[in-house]
Design a protein around this motif. Structure first.
Motif, PDB file in Angstrom:
ATOM      1  N   VAL A  95     -36.061 -33.883  28.797  1.00 57.74           N
ATOM      2  CA  VAL A  95     -36.249 -32.217  29.189  1.00 57.74           C
ATOM      3  C   VAL A  95     -34.946 -31.640  28.493  1.00 57.74           C
ATOM      4  O   VAL A  95     -34.182 -32.126  28.406  1.00 57.74           O
ATOM      5  CB  VAL A  95     -36.706 -31.981  30.757  1.00 57.74           C
ATOM      6  N   GLY A  96     -35.685 -30.200  27.895  1.00 63.64           N
ATOM      7  CA  GLY A  96     -34.638 -29.517  27.421  1.00 63.64           C
ATOM      8  C   GLY A  96     -35.102 -28.186  27.550  1.00 63.64           C
ATOM      9  O   GLY A  96     -36.005 -27.688  27.629  1.00 63.64           O
ATOM     10  N   VAL A  97     -34.170 -27.058  27.801  1.00 61.34           N
ATOM     11  CA  VAL A  97     -34.229 -25.778  27.814  1.00 61.34           C
ATOM     12  C   VAL A  97     -33.612 -24.911  26.958  1.00 61.34           C
ATOM     13  O   VAL A  97     -32.611 -25.275  26.344  1.00 61.34           O
ATOM     14  CB  VAL A  97     -33.665 -25.115  29.325  1.00 61.34           C
ATOM     15  N   GLY A  98     -34.439 -23.835  26.232  1.00 56.74           N
ATOM     16  CA  GLY A  98     -33.937 -23.296  25.080  1.00 56.74           C
ATOM     17  C   GLY A  98     -34.093 -21.790  25.290  1.00 56.74           C
ATOM     18  O   GLY A  98     -35.393 -21.409  25.770  1.00 56.74           O
ATOM     19  N   VAL A  99     -33.430 -21.094  24.642  1.00 53.54           N
ATOM     20  CA  VAL A  99     -33.596 -19.505  24.783  1.00 53.54           C
ATOM     21  C   VAL A  99     -33.600 -18.881  23.170  1.00 53.54           C
ATOM     22  O   VAL A  99     -32.726 -19.298  22.566  1.00 53.54           O
ATOM     23  CB  VAL A  99     -32.484 -18.729  25.596  1.00 53.54           C
ATOM     24  N   GLY A 100     -34.469 -18.213  22.605  1.00 58.10           N
ATOM     25  CA  GLY A 100     -34.374 -17.744  21.502  1.00 58.10           C
ATOM     26  C   GLY A 100     -34.702 -16.447  21.312  1.00 58.10           C
ATOM     27  O   GLY A 100     -35.810 -15.744  22.130  1.00 58.10           O
ATOM     28  N   LYS A 101     -34.395 -15.660  20.252  1.00 57.44           N
ATOM     29  CA  LYS A 101     -34.569 -14.126  20.126  1.00 57.44           C
ATOM     30  C   LYS A 101     -35.222 -13.881  18.869  1.00 57.44           C
ATOM     31  O   LYS A 101     -34.783 -14.723  17.876  1.00 57.44           O
ATOM     32  CB  LYS A 101     -33.474 -13.367  20.459  1.00 57.44           C
ATOM     33  N   GLY A 102     -36.133 -12.932  18.869  1.00 63.52           N
ATOM     34  CA  GLY A 102     -36.859 -12.807  17.481  1.00 63.52           C
ATOM     35  C   GLY A 102     -37.584 -11.424  17.340  1.00 63.52           C
ATOM     36  O   GLY A 102     -37.839 -10.891  18.698  1.00 63.52           O
ATOM     37  N   GLY A 103     -37.577 -10.702  16.322  1.00 70.16           N
ATOM     38  CA  GLY A 103     -38.471  -9.561  16.222  1.00 70.16           C
ATOM     39  C   GLY A 103     -39.939  -9.757  16.660  1.00 70.16           C
ATOM     40  O   GLY A 103     -40.453  -8.617  17.379  1.00 70.16           O
ATOM     41  N   GLU A 104     -40.354 -10.726  16.989  1.00 64.05           N
ATOM     42  CA  GLU A 104     -41.797 -11.219  17.278  1.00 64.05           C
ATOM     43  C   GLU A 104     -41.939 -12.077  18.270  1.00 64.05           C
ATOM     44  O   GLU A 104     -40.888 -12.897  18.313  1.00 64.05           O
ATOM     45  CB  GLU A 104     -42.674 -11.368  16.097  1.00 64.05           C
ATOM     46  N   VAL A 105     -42.895 -12.268  19.169  1.00 66.05           N
ATOM     47  CA  VAL A 105     -43.014 -12.867  20.355  1.00 66.05           C
ATOM     48  C   VAL A 105     -42.928 -14.501  19.881  1.00 66.05           C
ATOM     49  O   VAL A 105     -42.283 -15.414  20.254  1.00 66.05           O
ATOM     50  CB  VAL A 105     -44.045 -12.750  21.284  1.00 66.05           C
ATOM     51  N   MET A 106     -43.882 -14.785  18.717  1.00 65.67           N
ATOM     52  CA  MET A 106     -44.066 -16.063  18.082  1.00 65.67           C
ATOM     53  C   MET A 106     -42.841 -16.614  17.567  1.00 65.67           C
ATOM     54  O   MET A 106     -42.346 -17.668  17.674  1.00 65.67           O
ATOM     55  CB  MET A 106     -45.213 -16.179  17.055  1.00 65.67           C
ATOM     56  N   THR A 107     -42.218 -15.870  16.681  1.00 61.23           N
ATOM     57  CA  THR A 107     -40.802 -16.114  16.466  1.00 61.23           C
ATOM     58  C   THR A 107     -39.689 -16.396  17.348  1.00 61.23           C
ATOM     59  O   THR A 107     -38.924 -17.770  17.154  1.00 61.23           O
ATOM     60  CB  THR A 107     -40.152 -14.700  15.525  1.00 61.23           C
ATOM     61  N   SER A 108     -39.533 -15.617  18.532  1.00 60.64           N
ATOM     62  CA  SER A 108     -38.847 -16.049  19.559  1.00 60.64           C
ATOM     63  C   SER A 108     -39.130 -17.514  20.345  1.00 60.64           C
ATOM     64  O   SER A 108     -38.209 -18.254  20.601  1.00 60.64           O
ATOM     65  CB  SER A 108     -38.407 -15.115  20.643  1.00 60.64           C
ATOM     66  N   ILE A 109     -40.395 -17.693  20.454  1.00 59.34           N
ATOM     67  CA  ILE A 109     -40.841 -19.002  21.107  1.00 59.34           C
ATOM     68  C   ILE A 109     -40.654 -19.922  20.175  1.00 59.34           C
ATOM     69  O   ILE A 109     -39.963 -21.137  20.719  1.00 59.34           O
ATOM     70  CB  ILE A 109     -42.512 -18.912  21.271  1.00 59.34           C
ATOM     71  N   ALA A 110     -40.685 -20.025  18.960  1.00 56.18           N
ATOM     72  CA  ALA A 110     -40.465 -21.119  18.121  1.00 56.18           C
ATOM     73  C   ALA A 110     -39.021 -21.413  17.941  1.00 56.18           C
ATOM     74  O   ALA A 110     -38.536 -22.414  17.928  1.00 56.18           O
ATOM     75  CB  ALA A 110     -40.926 -20.583  16.618  1.00 56.18           C
ATOM     76  N   LYS A 111     -38.238 -20.252  17.900  1.00 58.64           N
ATOM     77  CA  LYS A 111     -36.437 -20.625  18.129  1.00 58.64           C
ATOM     78  C   LYS A 111     -36.203 -21.132  19.239  1.00 58.64           C
ATOM     79  O   LYS A 111     -35.352 -22.222  19.099  1.00 58.64           O
ATOM     80  CB  LYS A 111     -35.909 -19.141  17.970  1.00 58.64           C
ATOM     81  N   ALA A 112     -36.956 -20.793  20.379  1.00 55.87           N
ATOM     82  CA  ALA A 112     -36.412 -21.130  21.802  1.00 55.87           C
ATOM     83  C   ALA A 112     -36.996 -22.794  21.829  1.00 55.87           C
ATOM     84  O   ALA A 112     -36.222 -23.738  22.348  1.00 55.87           O
ATOM     85  CB  ALA A 112     -37.393 -20.393  23.073  1.00 55.87           C
ATOM     86  N   VAL A 113     -37.967 -23.413  21.376  1.00 55.19           N
ATOM     87  CA  VAL A 113     -38.435 -24.460  21.321  1.00 55.19           C
ATOM     88  C   VAL A 113     -37.577 -25.518  20.378  1.00 55.19           C
ATOM     89  O   VAL A 113     -37.257 -26.265  20.892  1.00 55.19           O
ATOM     90  CB  VAL A 113     -39.975 -24.741  20.801  1.00 55.19           C
ATOM     91  N   SER A 114     -37.381 -24.881  19.294  1.00 56.71           N
ATOM     92  CA  SER A 114     -36.261 -25.852  18.552  1.00 56.71           C
ATOM     93  C   SER A 114     -34.982 -25.878  19.144  1.00 56.71           C
ATOM     94  O   SER A 114     -34.169 -26.998  18.921  1.00 56.71           O
ATOM     95  CB  SER A 114     -36.160 -25.233  17.041  1.00 56.71           C
ATOM     96  N   ARG A 115     -34.501 -25.081  19.769  1.00 57.00           N
ATOM     97  CA  ARG A 115     -33.304 -25.229  20.560  1.00 57.00           C
ATOM     98  C   ARG A 115     -33.437 -26.181  21.761  1.00 57.00           C
ATOM     99  O   ARG A 115     -32.364 -26.851  22.083  1.00 57.00           O
ATOM    100  CB  ARG A 115     -32.640 -23.538  20.942  1.00 57.00           C
ATOM    101  N   ALA A 116     -34.447 -25.984  22.316  1.00 60.13           N
ATOM    102  CA  ALA A 116     -34.758 -26.994  23.388  1.00 60.13           C
ATOM    103  C   ALA A 116     -34.798 -28.184  23.019  1.00 60.13           C
ATOM    104  O   ALA A 116     -34.392 -29.284  23.755  1.00 60.13           O
ATOM    105  CB  ALA A 116     -35.769 -26.462  24.372  1.00 60.13           C
ATOM    106  N   LYS A 117     -35.333 -28.703  21.860  1.00 60.25           N
ATOM    107  CA  LYS A 117     -35.519 -30.003  21.404  1.00 60.25           C
ATOM    108  C   LYS A 117     -34.332 -30.376  20.998  1.00 60.25           C
ATOM    109  O   LYS A 117     -34.277 -31.773  21.071  1.00 60.25           O
ATOM    110  CB  LYS A 117     -36.518 -29.932  20.116  1.00 60.25           C
ATOM    111  N   SER A 118     -33.343 -29.610  20.552  1.00 60.34           N
ATOM    112  CA  SER A 118     -32.084 -30.169  20.330  1.00 60.34           C
ATOM    113  C   SER A 118     -31.077 -30.253  21.493  1.00 60.34           C
ATOM    114  O   SER A 118     -29.961 -30.947  21.227  1.00 60.34           O
ATOM    115  CB  SER A 118     -31.296 -28.953  19.218  1.00 60.34           C
ATOM    116  N   GLN A 119     -31.510 -29.639  22.594  1.00 63.72           N
ATOM    117  CA  GLN A 119     -30.412 -29.853  23.625  1.00 63.72           C
ATOM    118  C   GLN A 119     -31.266 -30.859  24.822  1.00 63.72           C
ATOM    119  O   GLN A 119     -31.025 -30.532  25.905  1.00 63.72           O
ATOM    120  CB  GLN A 119     -30.315 -28.495  24.354  1.00 63.72           C
ATOM    121  N   MET A 120     -32.117 -31.681  24.289  1.00 64.20           N
ATOM    122  CA  MET A 120     -32.933 -32.485  25.309  1.00 64.20           C
ATOM    123  C   MET A 120     -31.821 -33.499  26.030  1.00 64.20           C
ATOM    124  O   MET A 120     -30.760 -34.072  25.503  1.00 64.20           O
ATOM    125  CB  MET A 120     -33.579 -33.489  24.491  1.00 64.20           C
TER     126      MET A 120
END
Length: 167
Positions: free
Chosen positions: A45-70
């Protein structure tokens, strides 16, 4: 040509999407902050927080950060955690207790999302202190990372007093 969808390696759950603002000379600039938990249901499991100008951008950033912190969670009998653990992260305090088979996940909010995606099927939890979803998610991930595969047993060391003989 048919597009074949590959089965996803990880399950993704969006815990929260918030609109955040920063104040500039001309007014406010709005962005979106997404908190996402990613897991395989088998102990990772991993938890990530991401910020972006659009919702989809922020979700994509959060998912990549969560995958890197598994992190890997040791599961006892494949359904619960091996021992009790209590963790404090910022203002959030989370208590996780093992439960017998068939109990289910007794948890609320962000704690439930993190525990379910990790693959824990039976657990008792209590979140105390802050109700902030981001801090509760991080506290739960930290608690799961502190679990040991076998319960820690404290050994009482016998200290033998030896008298020194003056020669």
């Amino acid at each position: 040509m048919a597009i074949e969808q590959q089965p996803k390696e990880f399950e993704e759950k969006v815990i929260a999407i918030d609109r955040v603002a920063r104040v500039v000379k001309g007014g406010r600039r709005f962005r979106f902050r997404a908190t996402v938990v990613v897991g395989d249901g088998k102990g990772r499991v991993g938890v990530g927080v991401g910020k972006g100008g659009e919702v989809m951008t922020s979700i994509a950033k959060a998912v990549s950060r969560a995958k890197s912190q598994m992190i890997t969670v040791p599961l006892k009998d494949g359904h619960t955690i091996p021992h009790e653990v209590q963790v404090r992260f910022a203002g959030a305090q989370v208590l996780l207790k093992p439960a017998s088979a068939g109990t289910g996940v007794i948890a609320g909010g962000a704690v439930r999302n993190v525990v379910e995606v990790a693959g824990v099927r039976d657990v008792l939890t209590k979140s105390m202190g802050s109700s902030n979803k981001v801090n509760n998610a991080y506290a739960t991930a930290m608690a799961l990372s502190q679990l040991k595969s076998s319960p820690v047993k404290q050994k009482k060391d016998k200290v033998e007093k030896t008298a020194k003989v003056a020669a």
